[in-house]
Design a protein around this motif. Structure first.
Motif, short mmCIF file in Angstrom:
data_model
loop_
_atom_site.label_atom_id
_atom_site.label_comp_id
_atom_site.label_asym_id
_atom_site.label_seq_id
_atom_site.Cartn_x
_atom_site.Cartn_y
_atom_site.Cartn_z
N UNK A 76 27.80 -16.98 8.54
CA UNK A 76 27.41 -15.58 8.41
C UNK A 76 26.12 -15.29 9.16
N UNK A 77 25.18 -16.22 9.13
CA UNK A 77 23.94 -16.03 9.89
C UNK A 77 24.22 -15.98 11.38
N UNK A 78 25.06 -16.88 11.85
CA UNK A 78 25.42 -16.90 13.28
C UNK A 78 26.16 -15.63 13.65
N UNK A 79 27.11 -15.22 12.80
CA UNK A 79 27.87 -13.99 13.06
C UNK A 79 26.93 -12.79 13.15
N UNK A 80 26.02 -12.65 12.18
CA UNK A 80 25.09 -11.52 12.19
C UNK A 80 24.24 -11.51 13.44
N UNK A 81 23.81 -12.67 13.88
CA UNK A 81 23.01 -12.77 15.09
C UNK A 81 23.82 -12.38 16.33
N UNK A 82 25.07 -12.87 16.42
CA UNK A 82 25.91 -12.53 17.57
C UNK A 82 26.25 -11.04 17.57
N UNK A 83 26.56 -10.48 16.40
CA UNK A 83 26.90 -9.06 16.31
C UNK A 83 25.71 -8.20 16.69
N UNK A 84 24.52 -8.59 16.24
CA UNK A 84 23.30 -7.85 16.57
C UNK A 84 23.04 -7.92 18.07
#
Length: 90
Positions: A76-84
């Motif tokens: 989830x942290x990686x996803x949020x970073x990539x989405x941002x």
């Protein structure tokens, strides 16, 4: 309040990003399992060279199952970073 998992609320592009984030978390966990010595046998019952060659497949599958069961939250942290990063680029 919506309590469904984050992965069920995503668009097509976001689902691809989440899948990649889960793969990265699974790879990270597999490496950590390898360093912890999980599954290594010693002595007369050790599997020898064959065990050494195929143990990485077992660790990778164990890590994938860990992620599918909730993991450690890294995906989830990686996803949020990539989405941002993706939204900042547009």
């Amino acid at each position: 309040m919506d309590t469904s998992p984050i992965s069920t609320q995503l668009t097509g592009r976001q689902q691809k990003l989440m899948q990649k984030a889960k793969e990265l978390e699974a790879t990270f966990l597999a490496e950590m399992l390898a360093y912890s010595g999980l599954g290594e046998q010693q002595g007369a019952f050790a599997g020898g060279q064959g065990e050494a060659q195929f143990s990485s497949f077992l660790r990778q599958e164990q890590a994938r199952l860990m992620v599918e069961s909730g993991g450690i939250g890294l995906a989830e942290l990686i996803f949020n970073s990539m989405a941002r990063s993706e939204s900042d680029a547009t």
